[in-house]
Enzyme design. Structure first.
Site, PDB file in Angstrom:
ATOM      1  N   ASP A   7      -4.362   6.133  -8.996  1.00  0.00           N
ATOM      2  CA  ASP A   7      -4.018   4.864  -8.371  1.00  0.00           C
ATOM      3  C   ASP A   7      -3.697   5.146  -6.905  1.00  0.00           C
ATOM      4  O   ASP A   7      -3.430   6.295  -6.524  1.00  0.00           O
ATOM      5  CB  ASP A   7      -2.798   4.266  -9.083  1.00  0.00           C
ATOM      6  CG  ASP A   7      -2.256   3.046  -8.375  1.00  0.00           C
ATOM      7  OD1 ASP A   7      -3.028   2.091  -8.159  1.00  0.00           O
ATOM      8  OD2 ASP A   7      -1.060   3.046  -8.030  1.00  0.00           O
ATOM      9  N   ASP A   9      -1.874   2.496  -4.207  1.00  0.00           N
ATOM     10  CA  ASP A   9      -0.635   1.920  -3.688  1.00  0.00           C
ATOM     11  C   ASP A   9       0.555   2.283  -4.570  1.00  0.00           C
ATOM     12  O   ASP A   9       0.593   1.951  -5.754  1.00  0.00           O
ATOM     13  CB  ASP A   9      -0.758   0.394  -3.601  1.00  0.00           C
ATOM     14  CG  ASP A   9      -1.824  -0.044  -2.606  1.00  0.00           C
ATOM     15  OD1 ASP A   9      -1.691   0.331  -1.430  1.00  0.00           O
ATOM     16  OD2 ASP A   9      -2.772  -0.731  -3.001  1.00  0.00           O
ATOM     17  N   ASP A 164       1.852   4.300 -11.051  1.00  0.00           N
ATOM     18  CA  ASP A 164       3.264   4.033 -10.758  1.00  0.00           C
ATOM     19  C   ASP A 164       3.745   2.696 -11.292  1.00  0.00           C
ATOM     20  O   ASP A 164       4.925   2.375 -11.154  1.00  0.00           O
ATOM     21  CB  ASP A 164       3.503   4.074  -9.243  1.00  0.00           C
ATOM     22  CG  ASP A 164       2.969   2.831  -8.551  1.00  0.00           C
ATOM     23  OD1 ASP A 164       3.751   2.154  -7.848  1.00  0.00           O
ATOM     24  OD2 ASP A 164       1.782   2.520  -8.720  1.00  0.00           O
TER      25      ASP A 164
END
Length: 213
Positions: A7, A9, A164
């Site tokens: 991922d 961001d 996240d």
């Protein structure tokens, strides 16, 4: 572990504060308010879903597509000024490249936001880049991770995804990936195929490959 899918961001780069600041500025421009809780609600979502949410939440007179473009304008400008790498992420990414482990980027951001970040990495650091404007179904749907694994020629079950957010972790696990969750701005609940670390600082490719599952 035949590949690692990242991922962006909040995982590779800590750009969530950039998005949040841009969201606040856009809302204030039209006399609306935008809270931290509103911003956290969008973490990991597809941009067009975020655009619809912002439009409904604030009532600003822009389409969801126009809101997305305004957000991208603001965040791209900030990234061009400084890329805020998450602790340990860039080091692990480059170590994987040196070890010959293929990496893919799986992000709901659009290509024009991803490009200035990739400029700060060696060529071919990511062999595959899947962005939010390239898929029909964004996270939490498994399509982004299925697309990345297929492009790399590996099975999702042979990939480790680094995420996240709850949305991203759900997407990766649904695709069949083993998920390493490194929470950042929002809490992520425990779940199937999920392993948790507090940070990527000091994590090596060998340690990544030895994760449970």
């Amino acid at each position: 572990m035949r590949a690692v899918l990242w991922d962006m961001d909040g995982t590779l780069v800590d750009t969530e504060p950039y998005w949040m600041a841009t969201e606040v500025a856009l809302a204030e421009e039209y006399g609306a308010t935008w809270s931290t809780a509103d911003a956290q609600h969008l973490v990991g979502n597809s941009l067009i879903s975020s655009g619809h949410y912002i439009r409904e939440r604030t009532g600003i007179p822009l389409s969801a597509e126009e809101i997305v473009e305004r957000l991208l304008d603001g965040v791209v400008a900030q990234v061009q000024h400084a890329v805020p790498w998450c602790p340990g992420a860039r080091e692990l990414l480059l170590a994987l490249k040196d070890a010959g482990v293929p990496c893919g980027l799986v992000t709901m951001s659009y290509q024009r936001f991803v490009a200035p970040i990739l400029e700060h990495l060696p060529p071919e650091t990511f062999r595959v880049v899947v962005t939010g404007d390239q898929v029909d179904q964004g996270k939490p749907h498994p399509e982004p991770y299925l697309t990345a694994a297929a492009a790399l020629g590996v099975e999702p079950e042979d990939c480790i995804a680094i995420e996240d957010s709850p949305t991203g972790a759900t997407s990766a696990a649904a695709a069949g990936c083993q998920v390493l969750v490194v929470p950042n701005h929002v809490p992520v609940p425990a779940g199937e195929r999920r392993t948790f670390l507090d940070t990527l600082v000091g994590v090596t490719p060998a340690e990544l490959a030895a994760l449970p599952g």
